[in-house]
Design a protein around this motif. Structure first.
Motif, PDB file in Angstrom:
ATOM      1  N   SER A 159       6.564   3.471  -0.306  1.00 33.15           N
ATOM      2  CA  SER A 159       6.269   2.076   0.045  1.00 33.15           C
ATOM      3  C   SER A 159       6.543   1.267  -1.397  1.00 33.15           C
TER       4      SER A 159
ATOM      5  N   PHE B 246       1.071  -1.061  -0.108  1.00 35.19           N
ATOM      6  CA  PHE B 246       0.112   0.021  -0.113  1.00 35.19           C
ATOM      7  C   PHE B 246       0.994   1.174   0.108  1.00 35.19           C
TER       8      PHE B 246
ATOM      9  N   MET C  14      12.246   7.031   5.315  1.00 34.35           N
ATOM     10  CA  MET C  14      12.091   7.820   3.990  1.00 34.35           C
ATOM     11  C   MET C  14      11.552   9.281   4.361  1.00 34.35           C
TER      12      MET C  14
HETATM   13  C1  LIG Z   1      -1.502  10.358   8.160  1.00 34.10           C
HETATM   14  C2  LIG Z   1      -0.047   9.955   8.135  1.00 34.10           C
HETATM   15  C3  LIG Z   1       0.563   9.493   9.569  1.00 34.10           C
HETATM   16  C4  LIG Z   1       1.850   9.397   9.386  1.00 34.10           C
HETATM   17  N1  LIG Z   1       2.484   8.980  11.045  1.00 34.10           N
HETATM   18  C5  LIG Z   1       3.821   8.643  10.705  1.00 34.10           C
HETATM   19  C6  LIG Z   1       4.293   8.165  11.975  1.00 34.10           C
HETATM   20  O1  LIG Z   1       3.656   7.967  13.133  1.00 34.10           O
HETATM   21  N2  LIG Z   1       5.770   7.936  12.158  1.00 34.10           N
HETATM   22  C7  LIG Z   1       6.627   8.123  11.157  1.00 34.10           C
HETATM   23  O2  LIG Z   1       7.772   8.025  11.159  1.00 34.10           O
HETATM   24  N3  LIG Z   1       6.098   8.568   9.885  1.00 34.10           N
HETATM   25  C8  LIG Z   1       4.712   8.824   9.694  1.00 34.10           C
HETATM   26  N4  LIG Z   1       4.301   9.361   8.475  1.00 34.10           N
HETATM   27  C9  LIG Z   1       5.075   9.293   7.271  1.00 34.10           C
HETATM   28  C10 LIG Z   1       4.831   8.081   6.346  1.00 34.10           C
HETATM   29  O3  LIG Z   1       4.852   7.068   7.153  1.00 34.10           O
HETATM   30  C11 LIG Z   1       5.959   7.991   5.197  1.00 34.10           C
HETATM   31  O4  LIG Z   1       6.561   9.386   4.700  1.00 34.10           O
HETATM   32  C12 LIG Z   1       5.835   7.031   4.255  1.00 34.10           C
HETATM   33  O5  LIG Z   1       7.212   6.696   3.820  1.00 34.10           O
HETATM   34  C13 LIG Z   1       4.830   7.509   3.180  1.00 34.10           C
HETATM   35  O6  LIG Z   1       4.857   6.256   2.267  1.00 34.10           O
HETATM   36  P1  LIG Z   1       4.104   6.075   0.865  1.00 34.10           P
HETATM   37  O7  LIG Z   1       4.968   7.242   0.069  1.00 34.10           O
HETATM   38  O8  LIG Z   1       4.155   4.955   0.639  1.00 34.10           O
HETATM   39  O9  LIG Z   1       2.569   6.831   1.017  1.00 34.10           O
HETATM   40  C14 LIG Z   1       2.929   9.440   8.499  1.00 34.10           C
HETATM   41  C15 LIG Z   1       2.196  10.029   7.292  1.00 34.10           C
HETATM   42  C16 LIG Z   1       1.046  10.234   6.938  1.00 34.10           C
HETATM   43  C17 LIG Z   1       0.236  10.533   5.732  1.00 34.10           C
END
Ligand SMILES: Cc1cc2nc3c(=O)[nH]c(=O)nc-3n(C[C@H](O)[C@H](O)[C@H](O)COP(=O)(O)O)c2cc1C
Length: 253
Positions: free
Chosen positions: A11, A5, A116
């Protein structure tokens, strides 16, 4: 088989690299849910992998919902791993995921986190291009290390827990799920050209573009809509005003 996802490509980028290196099929959890498809047949040597971002120190609800419905035919304790991408730390995500899998008679043999760039522009600012590239260089090395661990079928959990994991994953996460996701706050400014990309990338079919986009209530807050709008026309209340937008520059999809 690897299930992923991703809202903004981090990811997906990791999942693609692992699936190529391991010769595993890749499935988008969002697409599989849209197709109402939860049944898969495993070969004896096939791996099972889950790759997803961290949302408030837990796996996204969509990922947990998907696993709860998952049926793996011919599952014979196939080596199973999970990888979470995050900005900083993941709390008890892997512990929770292991419980979810165990309740379905599935095991979790290993778990990894990869730092990331953050896509959570509601609370943070997008980093400079140079910082993003540096973080992704380190992440790329980490993906290679994880690949080696998977090659060896290692039974290990290499995750950045962070401070107070219990409080973050068990207390703050449920509060975030209940009060932190407010789809009513999304709106499109006059820069919107009604291109429909936000509707297309929404993993929960929560956006309908009829002139301007309208958001329903089924938001998982992946922030794909706001980060991927080509005109930067989408805002979340005042929190995202004058901020940059993020999509993993190395993810080609
Ligand atoms: C709603 C939301 C909550 C998040 N909470 C956390 C968190 O608790 N800890 C963290 O290290 N990053 C957190 N992040 C950052 C994302 O996990 C991170 O940027 C991730 O790599 C995004 O993956 P994607 O590009 O595959 O969607 C959060 C992002 C979003 C949108």
């Amino acid at each position: 088989m690897i299930f992923y996802f991703s809202g903004t490509g981090n990811s997906l980028w990791a999942a693609e690299k692992i699936s190529i290196a391991q010769g595993q099929k890749l499935f988008s959890i969002a697409d599989e849910i849209k197709k109402n498809n939860f049944e898969y047949t495993l070969d004896d040597s096939e791996l099972v992998g889950f790759v997803f971002p961290i949302y408030a120190w837990n796996a996204p609800k969509m990922v947990v919902d998907f696993i709860n419905k998952l049926k793996l035919k011919n599952y014979k304790a196939n080596y199973t791993f999970a990888i979470s991408t995050c900005e900083a730390n993941v709390g008890y995500t892997m512990r929770n995921l292991k419980d979810t899998l165990n309740s379905k008679g599935l095991e979790l043999d290993s778990g990894f986190s990869i730092a990331m760039p953050s896509n959570y522009i509601i609370l943070t600012h997008v980093k400079s291009k140079t910082s993003i590239e540096a973080i992704l260089d380190t992440a790329e090395e980490r993906i290679e290390e994880i690949n080696t661990s998977i090659d060896k079928r290692e039974n290990k959990f290499e995750i950045t827990l962070g401070h107070f994991p219990y409080i973050k994953s068990k207390l703050i996460n449920p509060l975030f799920m209940k009060y932190g996701i407010k789809p009513k706050k999304f709106f499109a400014s006059n820069s919107c050209i009604s291109c429909g990309l936000c509707e297309k990338v929404c993993p929960t079919n929560n956006i309908k573009v009829d002139g301007k986009p309208k958001w329903g209530t089924n938001c998982t807050q992946c922030l794909a809509c706001i980060n991927r709008c080509p005109k930067k026309a989408i805002e979340y209340g005042k929190s995202t005003r004058d901020k940059g937008r993020y999509y993993n520059p190395r993810c080609k999809k």
